[in-house]
Design a protein around this motif. Structure first.
Motif, PDB file in Angstrom:
ATOM      1  N   THR A  36      45.054  46.385  39.286  1.00  0.00           N
ATOM      2  CA  THR A  36      44.059  46.265  40.346  1.00  0.00           C
ATOM      3  C   THR A  36      44.557  45.536  41.586  1.00  0.00           C
ATOM      4  O   THR A  36      43.939  45.641  42.637  1.00  0.00           O
ATOM      5  CB  THR A  36      42.832  45.500  39.832  1.00  0.00           C
ATOM      6  N   GLY A  37      45.635  44.773  41.470  1.00  0.00           N
ATOM      7  CA  GLY A  37      46.079  43.929  42.570  1.00  0.00           C
ATOM      8  C   GLY A  37      45.291  42.636  42.652  1.00  0.00           C
ATOM      9  O   GLY A  37      45.603  41.749  43.427  1.00  0.00           O
ATOM     10  N   ILE A  38      44.247  42.518  41.828  1.00  0.00           N
ATOM     11  CA  ILE A  38      43.422  41.312  41.750  1.00  0.00           C
ATOM     12  C   ILE A  38      43.767  40.619  40.442  1.00  0.00           C
ATOM     13  O   ILE A  38      43.894  41.270  39.402  1.00  0.00           O
ATOM     14  CB  ILE A  38      41.922  41.679  41.778  1.00  0.00           C
ATOM     15  N   TRP A  39      43.909  39.305  40.466  1.00  0.00           N
ATOM     16  CA  TRP A  39      44.246  38.574  39.241  1.00  0.00           C
ATOM     17  C   TRP A  39      43.053  38.564  38.302  1.00  0.00           C
ATOM     18  O   TRP A  39      41.958  38.140  38.667  1.00  0.00           O
ATOM     19  CB  TRP A  39      44.718  37.161  39.572  1.00  0.00           C
ATOM     20  N   ILE A  40      43.290  39.087  37.086  1.00  0.00           N
ATOM     21  CA  ILE A  40      42.255  39.193  36.058  1.00  0.00           C
ATOM     22  C   ILE A  40      42.831  38.696  34.731  1.00  0.00           C
ATOM     23  O   ILE A  40      44.045  38.558  34.578  1.00  0.00           O
ATOM     24  CB  ILE A  40      41.776  40.650  35.884  1.00  0.00           C
TER      25      ILE A  40
END
Length: 101
Positions: A36-40
């Motif tokens: 996602t390019g988002i830290w999860i």
């Protein structure tokens, strides 16, 4: 106390990082930004609501594809390549108990 256990209850994320290390310098903690390019969190895909990045991190150093997160023994986080070998930390709920062996 069994050195494999984290005492319960654990009141904060910072205290969760204060556990006994097994003589290595980094631990995988299960955070990623691969898809996602988002830290999860990789175990439930929830966005990070807490982070403890080291100064200047995450930085995807030299655009090498640093899409996984490890934690140093000082509790600070760093993004690094997912192929790097390290010990790991598993999620444990605050109301769970350690085996008394």
């Amino acid at each position: 106390m069994d050195k494999r256990c984290i005492p319960t209850p654990v009141p904060s994320m910072v205290n969760r990082q204060r556990f006994i290390f097994a003589g290595t310098d980094i631990y995988w903690i299960g955070a990623t930004n691969c898809d996602t390019g988002i830290w999860i969190w990789s175990y439930d895909y929830a966005p990070l609501t807490y982070s403890n990045w080291n100064t200047g991190e995450p930085n995807n150093h030299r655009a090498q594809g640093e899409h996984c997160c490890h934690m140093y023994v000082n509790g600070k986080w760093n993004d690094t390549m997912c192929s790097r070998k390290a010990h790991f930390v598993c999620k444990r709920y605050a109301n769970s108990h350690c085996d008394q062996r």
